[in-house]
Every structure is written in C-alpha cells, then in structure tokens.
Design a protein around this motif. Sequence first.
Motif, PDB file in Angstrom:
ATOM      1  N   GLU A 275       0.814  -1.130   0.007  1.00  0.00           N
ATOM      2  CA  GLU A 275      -0.031  -0.009  -0.040  1.00  0.00           C
ATOM      3  C   GLU A 275       0.898   1.272   0.028  1.00  0.00           C
ATOM      4  O   GLU A 275       0.408   2.430  -0.570  1.00  0.00           O
TER       5      GLU A 275
ATOM      6  N   VAL B 114       2.049   8.298  -9.414  1.00  0.00           N
ATOM      7  CA  VAL B 114       2.293   9.110  -8.409  1.00  0.00           C
ATOM      8  C   VAL B 114       1.029  10.153  -8.545  1.00  0.00           C
ATOM      9  O   VAL B 114       0.354  10.838  -7.645  1.00  0.00           O
TER      10      VAL B 114
ATOM     11  N   PHE C  83      -5.555   5.468   1.183  1.00  0.00           N
ATOM     12  CA  PHE C  83      -4.550   5.041   0.412  1.00  0.00           C
ATOM     13  C   PHE C  83      -4.413   3.533   0.096  1.00  0.00           C
ATOM     14  O   PHE C  83      -3.846   2.910  -0.709  1.00  0.00           O
ATOM     15  N   GLN C  84      -4.899   2.925   1.349  1.00  0.00           N
ATOM     16  CA  GLN C  84      -5.053   1.507   1.481  1.00  0.00           C
ATOM     17  C   GLN C  84      -5.822   0.767   0.355  1.00  0.00           C
ATOM     18  O   GLN C  84      -5.823  -0.365   0.175  1.00  0.00           O
TER      19      GLN C  84
ATOM     20  N   TYR D  71      -6.685   0.034  -9.031  1.00  0.00           N
ATOM     21  CA  TYR D  71      -5.604  -0.445  -9.581  1.00  0.00           C
ATOM     22  C   TYR D  71      -4.677   0.315 -10.332  1.00  0.00           C
ATOM     23  O   TYR D  71      -5.398   0.596 -11.317  1.00  0.00           O
TER      24      TYR D  71
ATOM     25  N   ILE E 233      -5.688   1.691  -2.875  1.00  0.00           N
ATOM     26  CA  ILE E 233      -4.865   2.204  -3.856  1.00  0.00           C
ATOM     27  C   ILE E 233      -3.829   1.128  -4.043  1.00  0.00           C
ATOM     28  O   ILE E 233      -2.860   1.220  -3.437  1.00  0.00           O
ATOM     29  N   ILE E 234      -3.547   0.314  -5.109  1.00  0.00           N
ATOM     30  CA  ILE E 234      -2.786  -0.506  -5.166  1.00  0.00           C
ATOM     31  C   ILE E 234      -1.982  -0.244  -6.653  1.00  0.00           C
ATOM     32  O   ILE E 234      -2.692  -0.207  -7.677  1.00  0.00           O
ATOM     33  N   SER E 235      -0.666  -0.110  -6.486  1.00  0.00           N
ATOM     34  CA  SER E 235       0.109   0.215  -7.800  1.00  0.00           C
ATOM     35  C   SER E 235       1.091  -0.487  -8.333  1.00  0.00           C
ATOM     36  O   SER E 235       1.810  -1.255  -7.546  1.00  0.00           O
TER      37      SER E 235
ATOM     38  N   ARG F  64      -2.671   8.516  -7.968  1.00  0.00           N
ATOM     39  CA  ARG F  64      -2.637   8.522  -6.522  1.00  0.00           C
ATOM     40  C   ARG F  64      -3.080   9.639  -5.803  1.00  0.00           C
ATOM     41  O   ARG F  64      -3.688   9.912  -4.854  1.00  0.00           O
ATOM     42  N   ASP F  65      -2.245  10.751  -6.137  1.00  0.00           N
ATOM     43  CA  ASP F  65      -2.509  12.103  -5.364  1.00  0.00           C
ATOM     44  C   ASP F  65      -3.790  12.599  -5.709  1.00  0.00           C
ATOM     45  O   ASP F  65      -4.645  13.000  -4.856  1.00  0.00           O
TER      46      ASP F  65
ATOM     47  N   ILE G 299      -6.317  10.123  -3.714  1.00  0.00           N
ATOM     48  CA  ILE G 299      -6.287  10.691  -2.331  1.00  0.00           C
ATOM     49  C   ILE G 299      -7.124  11.922  -1.811  1.00  0.00           C
ATOM     50  O   ILE G 299      -7.761  12.244  -1.033  1.00  0.00           O
ATOM     51  N   LYS G 300      -6.786  12.840  -2.894  1.00  0.00           N
ATOM     52  CA  LYS G 300      -7.513  14.187  -2.438  1.00  0.00           C
ATOM     53  C   LYS G 300      -9.145  13.909  -2.907  1.00  0.00           C
ATOM     54  O   LYS G 300      -9.803  14.873  -2.011  1.00  0.00           O
TER      55      LYS G 300
ATOM     56  N   PRO H 251       4.946   0.397  -4.132  1.00  0.00           N
ATOM     57  CA  PRO H 251       4.509  -0.331  -5.573  1.00  0.00           C
ATOM     58  C   PRO H 251       5.403  -1.789  -5.722  1.00  0.00           C
ATOM     59  O   PRO H 251       5.070  -2.729  -6.009  1.00  0.00           O
TER      60      PRO H 251
END
Lengths: 346, 219
Positions: free
Chosen positions: A221, B197, B210-211, B188, B213-215, B200-201, B204-205, A224
């Motif tokens: 998490e 990045v 964040f948990q 994903y 979101i898997i990247s 993801r930002d 999150i906003k 990556p």
Amino acid sequence: MKINLFGLTLNQLKKQVLSLGLPAFTATQLADWMYKKQVTSLDSMTNLSKQVREKLETNYCIELIPSSKVQTSTDGTKKYLYPTQIQKFIEAAYIPDAARATLCVSTQIGCKMGCLFCMTGKQGFQGNLSSGEILNQIQSLPEFEKLTNIVYMGMGEPMDNVEAVLESIEIMTSTWGYGWSPKRITVSTIGIIPAMITFLERTQAHLAVSLHSPFDNERREIMPIQSVYPISGVINEIRRWELGRQRRISFEYIMFKGVNDTARHANELVRLLNGIKCRINLIRFHPIPDTPLEGTALEGIVEFQNRLKAKGLTVTIRASRGEDIFAACGLLSTKELIKIQNNTEF
Amino acid sequence: MTVKRVLFKEEVLSVKSIANEVFVLSFARDFEFRSGQVISLDLVADGQPRLYSIASGEKDNEIEILFDEKPDGRLTPLLSVLKPGDTIFVSEPFGTFQCDKQEAMWIAAGTGVAPFVSMLRSGLGQNKTLIHGARWDENFYFSQKIENMLHDKYIRCCSQQEDTAYFRGRLTEWLDSQTKLSIDIQYYLCGSAEMVVQVRDILIKKGIPFQNIISETYF
C-alpha cells in the motif's frame, strides 16, 4: 563532442587509450591524476608526454560540474543542487556530525518506484546518472576533504541503476581510484532482488534495505515494488548470504502514525528478521505535500524501539538532520525541475 | 550461494506490430500464472533481463507480452525484430499485482494496460471499470477486445490527438473531473511512476483511502 573521462573505471580508461594507440599504463596514469590527485586538466598531467596530452585533448575532456545552489540548515547540514542534463537537477546532502561527515548522493534523476512517502517520486523518472555524475557529487563537494562516509540514499533507487552505482563504488574503493574502504560506503535499496544480488556479489559495501512494513499486503500500500519483489523474498535472499564481520546490513524503517508503528508491526518485524545479524534504523517521517501519512511522535518511536530491543534486536533512532531545508526529500530539485507536461503518455 | 531467477529457453511464436513502435510478442504457454504477474525476459540466459507484464489470459495457449520499442533501449530494439522460431529466455511468472472479482477501477497508461487485459481475458472483468490514458488513438491497445467486455465501463483518455473519438485530455484530467468516485472499492494503477504518483494524489484528494490504491510502476 569530447568524451568525459571523469567517472570511467580503469578498464574503461584502458579501452579508450588503447583505441588511440597509447599504452595501457596511460590509463593508470589518468586514473591516478583524476581520482587520487583530483586534477581536472589533461594539461596538468605532467608525467604524460606533451604529445600524449595533445592526443588525449583532441578526443577527451575531464569535466566536473559544480553545484548550482546550496541550502544550509541551522544544524550544519547542507543540501547541494547539481545540474545534470538540460533542465534536470539532482541533490546531495552533506551531513557533518562530530567526527563523521557523511554525504548522501543521488543515483537517478527522479525515481521510478513511486513510494507513497517520497517526494522524489513526484518528479517521475527523468533519467539515470552515470558513474561520473554520481562521483561528481562527491568530488565537486566543497567539503570533499572532510568526508568520512558516503551513503547512496539520495534521489533514485540505486539498484535500478546498478551498473553505474557499481562503477562508482569501484572507483571509490580501488587502489587506483580514491582508495576508500568499502566499509565507509552504504547503498540503500527498496529490494530489487536481482540487482541486490549483483551488488552483494561485486562489492563489499554495506547494504541498507528500506523495509517500512513487515507485512506484505500493507507494504504494497505504500511501496509499489512490493507487488514484484515482496519484502519476504528480499529477506530470504539476504539470509542466504554470509556477510562476515566487516559487512553490515541495516533495515530502514520510517515510522508512520497508525500505519506501521503498532505492537503488531513490532512483533512481526522481530519474526521477519529473526536470525539476521543486522541493525534497524527507525526514522521520523517528515511529511511531504499532499501525503496522507503522518509521522509517529517521538514517544511512539521510542516505545517501538524498546519493543524491538526487548527481543534482542539492535535498533537506533536516526537523528533528524536538515529538517529546515528538507534535506532528505527531493523537494529542492522538484521545485527546480521544469517539467514538460504535454508529452506524457497519459 | 546465490539464487538468481532462472531463465528458461522459449521459442518465439510471433512479434506483431500493433502501433507505431509498439509490439506484442508471443510464445507458447508451458506454465501456470496469475493475471497481473510479470516475467523476466532476455535474449541470453545469464544477462540482465527486463520485466514485462503478461497480457494474455491465464488459460490461453500463448503468453503475450506488450512492449514499446525504446530506440536507445538495450533490449526492446532487439525484441521487435525477432522472428518466429527465434530463442528468448524467460523466467517463471512472479508478482502479486492481482485482483479478485470485487468491484474495482483499473487505471493504466500506455502499455500499462497489459495486466488488466490479462485480467479481462481471465474472467475478472465483472464490476470493473478501465480508465486508459494514451497519446494517440492507436495506443489504446486491445481496444476491441476490451470494449466488447467492458462496454461503457471502458474510458479512453487521449492526450495528443485532437480528433480523437474519445475523451480529449490526460487521464488525470478525466479523474479530476469526476465527482462520484467510490471510496469503498479498490483502485489498481499501472504505468510510469509519474502517472502512478499523479493519479494516486488525485484519488487521495478525492477521499480514497491510500490503502485502497494498489500500484505497479514500470521499471
């Protein structure tokens, strides 16, 4: 365009001089002048004949790039900004501390790893540094003569640029180079296993693994890389190595409030590292813009440390340095970077 | 003492150009894998292999990988000129970038769509929405297959082509404009670090934990 000789290994220098029809020992002379004597002009290499110097100067140069900006913390830490290619910048942090003076060097412009807590990752990836660009951060440092330790913990993932990192270490530690002991050098990684193996095989420098969570599913998490090289696999690989007394493995652990700082995490960390002779560095998190993460308060870090110590682990809390200049987070270069946004693939 | 990932010899079945400087390489599948996994691939057994996501389905007869040719790259210019019958060396599949049948949003840039194509081909397309960002319309790889399976849950964001048939703009712009992103599902992400990045930002906003979101980033 002239080839820059600075940053070439002895073998690479030999290839160059042989291609000019010069004797192989000219390479040793060049290495001696560049790395031992820190001479940056071919013309000053007085044990080379004038004819040889002229031949070299036609094809080669020795180019070091001074820093373009420096920020100084109230605690003496300095962050240097070095230009690389056009409009690209990297950072190196000089950290004096009593008898030690450590330089934290970058290995890439930006980073490909995308860790949730890292400012450098917000630049994306701009390119790899050559061994010369890595060494330039060291030799161009005004405090070069005071340095006692080098840590490869600046911008970028060293194991994602492992060949340049290994070349720079070879130059740092060879008798024909700077002649440093590998015990004064530490390279960090988030755990790119194949490159980490190459590093362990080909150098004697210390290794620092960015761990940050002992649980596979929780680590992914925030990091990556976990989807490709899980920390359990990294630890299993390290277990296979007999590192001897001279070589140190450390695990870096940034403390995030409510995320990786509980008793459950401490207990699992003990299990994960069971039997590995190592040191754990607990690190306070300094929030970066837009991050959902918060740092654990110092009392919580001490409590976590005590839990680990009670199980026999060697645990230190890394002193925060250069907080007022964001010494550790890639902020300076990110601000300086002029991004070309309209040509991304997304 | 050292255990490196062993590479096995395989025979190329085909290398097809599917867009400018973008190719699909295939070879026979003689191993099991989970969609979302990667393989190491090289032209020699003991080199420095690169990682590629598998784009084919778990039960397909062939393994397919999608790659774009980097003109100054070490490997991809050599891969793009391989012929059927040529030899490549690949590792067993590995990695845990995997999702289940729960509702999720897949977000990809460029060739980062490969693991999601594999998931679709492996029967994981239900309850999924795919947001794919690319420069040109031709860079929406496998689009016919994806469209047939995801229908209106397939969003293409085209950043460069002015007459695109799809959303004109970067996928980050599309995401920014959304007001109803679910905070309870998994997201994903697969693509460059820069894309991951930035996306993801944005997520999150918008309140996505964040948990969730898997990247996976290219490297």
